[in-house]
Design a protein around this motif. Structure first.
Motif, PDB file in Angstrom:
ATOM      1  N   SER A 143       0.826  -1.208   0.000  1.00  0.00           N
ATOM      2  CA  SER A 143       0.000   0.000   0.000  1.00  0.00           C
ATOM      3  C   SER A 143       0.863   1.262   0.000  1.00  0.00           C
ATOM      4  O   SER A 143       2.044   1.236   0.353  1.00  0.00           O
ATOM      5  CB  SER A 143      -0.925   0.017   1.222  1.00  0.00           C
ATOM      6  OG  SER A 143      -0.158   0.109   2.414  1.00  0.00           O
ATOM      7  N   ASP A 147       1.705   0.013   4.871  1.00  0.00           N
ATOM      8  CA  ASP A 147       1.145  -0.643   6.057  1.00  0.00           C
ATOM      9  C   ASP A 147       0.319  -1.875   5.715  1.00  0.00           C
ATOM     10  O   ASP A 147      -0.217  -2.520   6.631  1.00  0.00           O
ATOM     11  CB  ASP A 147       0.294   0.335   6.871  1.00  0.00           C
ATOM     12  CG  ASP A 147      -0.887   0.897   6.077  1.00  0.00           C
ATOM     13  OD1 ASP A 147      -0.971   0.634   4.859  1.00  0.00           O
ATOM     14  OD2 ASP A 147      -1.716   1.608   6.685  1.00  0.00           O
ATOM     15  N   ALA A 148       0.195  -2.209   4.432  1.00  0.00           N
ATOM     16  CA  ALA A 148      -0.645  -3.353   4.061  1.00  0.00           C
ATOM     17  C   ALA A 148      -0.161  -3.990   2.765  1.00  0.00           C
ATOM     18  O   ALA A 148       0.412  -3.320   1.892  1.00  0.00           O
ATOM     19  CB  ALA A 148      -2.102  -2.914   3.906  1.00  0.00           C
ATOM     20  N   GLN A 150      -1.728  -5.651  -0.488  1.00  0.00           N
ATOM     21  CA  GLN A 150      -3.001  -5.621  -1.195  1.00  0.00           C
ATOM     22  C   GLN A 150      -2.981  -6.666  -2.312  1.00  0.00           C
ATOM     23  O   GLN A 150      -2.143  -6.614  -3.210  1.00  0.00           O
ATOM     24  CB  GLN A 150      -3.240  -4.228  -1.777  1.00  0.00           C
ATOM     25  CG  GLN A 150      -3.386  -3.151  -0.705  1.00  0.00           C
ATOM     26  CD  GLN A 150      -3.558  -1.760  -1.288  1.00  0.00           C
ATOM     27  OE1 GLN A 150      -2.995  -1.438  -2.338  1.00  0.00           O
ATOM     28  NE2 GLN A 150      -4.357  -0.939  -0.612  1.00  0.00           N
ATOM     29  N   GLU A 211      -8.515  -8.081   5.747  1.00  0.00           N
ATOM     30  CA  GLU A 211      -9.559  -7.118   5.389  1.00  0.00           C
ATOM     31  C   GLU A 211     -10.235  -7.522   4.072  1.00  0.00           C
ATOM     32  O   GLU A 211      -9.563  -7.706   3.057  1.00  0.00           O
ATOM     33  CB  GLU A 211      -8.975  -5.710   5.249  1.00  0.00           C
ATOM     34  CG  GLU A 211      -8.359  -5.191   6.552  1.00  0.00           C
ATOM     35  CD  GLU A 211      -7.755  -3.803   6.405  1.00  0.00           C
ATOM     36  OE1 GLU A 211      -7.398  -3.199   7.427  1.00  0.00           O
ATOM     37  OE2 GLU A 211      -7.640  -3.311   5.253  1.00  0.00           O
ATOM     38  N   ASP A 284      -6.949  -7.478   1.718  1.00  0.00           N
ATOM     39  CA  ASP A 284      -5.733  -6.771   2.173  1.00  0.00           C
ATOM     40  C   ASP A 284      -5.290  -7.405   3.478  1.00  0.00           C
ATOM     41  O   ASP A 284      -6.113  -7.803   4.314  1.00  0.00           O
ATOM     42  CB  ASP A 284      -6.004  -5.285   2.424  1.00  0.00           C
ATOM     43  CG  ASP A 284      -6.220  -4.499   1.132  1.00  0.00           C
ATOM     44  OD1 ASP A 284      -5.990  -5.058   0.048  1.00  0.00           O
ATOM     45  OD2 ASP A 284      -6.630  -3.320   1.237  1.00  0.00           O
ATOM     46  N   ARG A 286      -3.401  -6.075   6.566  1.00  0.00           N
ATOM     47  CA  ARG A 286      -2.911  -4.816   7.151  1.00  0.00           C
ATOM     48  C   ARG A 286      -2.154  -5.087   8.453  1.00  0.00           C
ATOM     49  O   ARG A 286      -2.690  -5.667   9.392  1.00  0.00           O
ATOM     50  CB  ARG A 286      -4.072  -3.863   7.414  1.00  0.00           C
ATOM     51  CG  ARG A 286      -3.620  -2.437   7.787  1.00  0.00           C
ATOM     52  CD  ARG A 286      -4.784  -1.463   7.739  1.00  0.00           C
ATOM     53  NE  ARG A 286      -5.451  -1.509   6.450  1.00  0.00           N
ATOM     54  CZ  ARG A 286      -5.030  -0.854   5.367  1.00  0.00           C
ATOM     55  NH1 ARG A 286      -3.939  -0.108   5.423  1.00  0.00           N
ATOM     56  NH2 ARG A 286      -5.710  -0.958   4.229  1.00  0.00           N
TER      57      ARG A 286
END
Length: 309
Positions: A143, A147-148, A150, A211, A284, A286
């Protein structure tokens, strides 16, 4: 007789001359004494300069003395002489000057959080490289905020479905394997595997959220429910593949792996095309790191990761 009379006359003449010289000497000394007395009576120190100038200088001297006395009284009121007070003020000025020229000490919280942010960025970049090398065809990106991870849909979910496709399920199982091999250095619990070589920043994961996301087809409520179910299905699949994932814990002795759904609110591509909608039907991962609230928390985190009591 004549001879004796001549000698006497000579003696008298000599005596007369002596008396005359003595009288003259006494007269000279008397005159000198009178002159000295006169000059002494006329001598006055104040008249060595003109009287107006003398008075002006005397007034200026008195004014300066009053100012000095006033300053001395102010300083002495604090129990310090003028010289001491002046020296102390100069020392304080020098101290402040040095303080201004001294670089500000780095804030420990800022240093730690910055190091943790870098550690997370490096971890996600490393995970992306490992996933791409081990699982062909996975469309994974880090990201923008680092922080993630994807995973753009790329066939991960069919439209309106909460369980992954067959291909998507295989890929997510492999991703579970990669996570299981990397989380130990950044978490606590029985699977803790911390070393300073793998985690020099002492970064600690608070939560690793799975997520779920959807495309824009359907209502807000429908998509929010669908995204949560997609996240839950991937979570279950990962735990089935690697049961030990629930053993990675945070500071509160809770599993770091958790679930969240965001509906259609966070697309990574436009929903006007089928490929865009497919990309938005995604998962995702995270990584939420522990952020200390005070400096003493940093020492606690270091002890926890190191396994110290």
């Amino acid at each position: 007789m004549r001879g004796r009379g001549g000698a006497r006359r000579q003696e008298e003449e000599e005596e007369s001359v002596f008396i005359s010289m003595a009288d003259m000497t006494i007269s000279f000394l008397f005159i000198l004494m009178i002159l000295l007395a006169f000059f002494a009576s006329q001598f006055n120190v104040s008249d060595t300069v003109p009287r107006p100038l003398y008075d002006s200088l005397k007034d200026e001297k008195d004014r300066i003395q009053r100012d000095i006395d006033a300053i001395a009284e102010i300083v002495e009121a604090n129990g310090r002489p003028v010289v001491t007070a002046t020296r102390e003020m100069k020392d304080e000025l020098e101290r402040l000057r040095k303080l201004l020229n001294t670089p500000e000490k780095a804030n420990k919280m800022e240093v730690y959080n910055s190091a943790v942010a870098d550690a997370r960025k490096n971890l996600l970049t490393s995970l992306k490289s490992e996933i791409n090398s081990r699982i062909p065809g996975v469309n994974v990106a880090v990201s923008a905020n680092y922080d993630a991870l994807q995973f753009a849909g790329d066939g991960l979910f069919d439209s309106g479905k909460e369980v992954p496709t067959t291909v998507g399920a295989v890929r997510m199982r492999q991703i579970a394997e990669v996570l299981d091999q990397n989380l130990g250095c950044y978490s606590l619990g029985s699977r803790r595997a911390f070393t300073e070589n793998c985690n020099p920043a002492f970064a600690l994961i608070d939560s690793l959220q799975v997520e779920g996301h959807t495309d824009s087809v359907g209502s807000e409520v429908l998509n929010m429910d669908l995204s949560a179910k997609r996240a839950a299905s991937i979570y279950a699949l990962m735990i089935e593949q690697k049961p030990d994932l629930v053993l990675y814990q945070n500071r509160d002795e809770q599993p770091v792996l958790s679930v969240a759904g965001f509906g259609k609110g966070r697309p990574i591509q436009q929903n006007e095309t089928e490929s865009g909608r497919d990309a938005n039907r995604r998962i995702d991962l995270r990584f939420i790191m522990v952020v200390p609230s005070k400096e003493t928390d940093i020492a606690d985190i270091r002890r926890a990761l190191s396994g110290e009591p």
